[in-house]
Write an enzyme that holds these catalytic residues in place. Structure first.
Site, short mmCIF file in Angstrom:
data_model
loop_
_atom_site.label_atom_id
_atom_site.label_comp_id
_atom_site.label_asym_id
_atom_site.label_seq_id
_atom_site.Cartn_x
_atom_site.Cartn_y
_atom_site.Cartn_z
N SER A 33 0.84 -1.20 0.00
CA SER A 33 0.00 0.00 0.00
C SER A 33 0.88 1.24 0.00
CB SER A 33 -0.95 -0.03 1.20
OG SER A 33 -1.95 0.95 1.06
N ASN A 34 0.34 2.36 0.41
CA ASN A 34 1.08 3.63 0.40
C ASN A 34 0.68 4.46 1.61
OD1 ASN A 34 -1.26 5.41 -0.38
ND2 ASN A 34 -1.26 3.95 -2.07
N ARG A 35 1.22 5.65 1.73
CA ARG A 35 1.06 6.45 2.94
C ARG A 35 -0.20 7.32 2.96
NH1 ARG A 35 5.61 6.21 6.02
NH2 ARG A 35 7.55 5.65 4.94
N SER A 36 -1.10 7.15 2.02
CA SER A 36 -2.30 7.99 2.01
C SER A 36 -3.14 7.76 3.27
CB SER A 36 -3.14 7.66 0.78
OG SER A 36 -4.38 8.33 0.86
N ALA A 100 -5.04 7.49 -3.51
CA ALA A 100 -3.70 7.09 -3.94
C ALA A 100 -3.81 5.64 -4.39
CB ALA A 100 -2.71 7.24 -2.80
#
Ligand code: CTP
Ligand code: CA
Length: 226
Positions: A33-36, A100
């Site tokens: 995943s990502n930091r959103s 994101a």
């Protein structure tokens, strides 16, 4: 505009917002995943509700409560978000893609937990659909399409390229390397890029204020062309 006199300027419009960072499974217990945080998208959904819109929030997992009055569609992966957005697109007036979306997903999702076997592990990833690009291809003249771009370098050039390639009406670009901008923060520092070539640099502002500023831009754009 005064705090107690929010306009009803999105009254009767259908607005779809995407939010959060997609999760791409690797095995039953892991994902990429990502930091959103989802804060920007949730602030946009809340602001659109306040201004009278009928709001659908297509959200990847976040720790946030959905704003009262939105229709929440919960998704996990980019492909699920793609399906959820495409299914609903034709009935929307405004689509704002604050999510994101993971560009790539693991090519193979292991049925069992991946065991720790060697010194290194190579993951093969494959590309996800570009939801915003597809929306830009299908967009009808009455629809307003807003994208986001998080950049760490060459903000202006990358933003202009995305605006054109994805056939957007408005691109909200933020330099995530600046303190007070980007993932997880309560504030953002953005530039708005319009398809007619206008660029507006906004000062640092909290995401709720920025949400209203973005909706102001949408209202202004629609008043010119509709
Ligand atoms: N986006 C999307 N689907 C994807 C990837 C991105 O809808 N598979 C959307 C995002 O929601 C955002 C916009 O496209 O509104 C720009 O995302 P960004 O990651 O900045 O751009 P990319 O086109 O993915 O290019 P890159 O990551 O290489 O900069
Ligand atoms: Ca990307």
């Amino acid at each position: 505009k005064g705090l107690f006199s929010l306009p009803d300027d999105l009254g009767g419009l259908k607005v779809l917002v995407t939010a959060g960072g997609t999760r791409e499974p690797l095995d039953p217990v892991r994902y990429i995943s990502n930091r959103s945080s989802g804060k920007m998208g949730y602030a946009l959904a809340a602001a659109a509700i306040q201004r009278g819109a009928v709001v659908t929030l297509v959200s990847a997992p976040t720790s946030l409560d959905p704003p009262a009055g939105v229709e929440l569609v919960s998704v996990e992966t980019a492909r699920q978000m793609y399906e959820a957005v495409m299914e609903r697109f034709s009935t929307q007036d405004v689509v704002i893609k604050a999510a994101a979306v993971a560009d790539y997903r693991p090519k193979i999702v292991a049925g069992q937990k991946i065991k720790k076997t060697g010194e290194t592990l190579i993951l093969e990833l494959e590309i996800n659909p570009d939801i915003l690009y597809e929306l830009g291809q299908r967009k009808e003249p009455h629809q307003t399409l807003v994208g986001f771009a998080a950049e760490t370098e060459d903000l202006e050039a990358n933003a202009l390229q995305k605006l054109r390639k994805k056939n957007l009406d408005l691109l909200v670009a933020n330099d995530v390397t600046q303190p007070g901008a980007g993932f997880g923060t309560d504030t953002n520092i953005v530039k708005l890029f319009y398809r007619d070539g206008r660029v507006q640099s906004l000062p640092v502002m909290d995401k709720k204020t920025l949400a209203h500023r973005i909706l102001d831009a949408v209202v202004e754009l629609r008043s010119q062309t509709h």
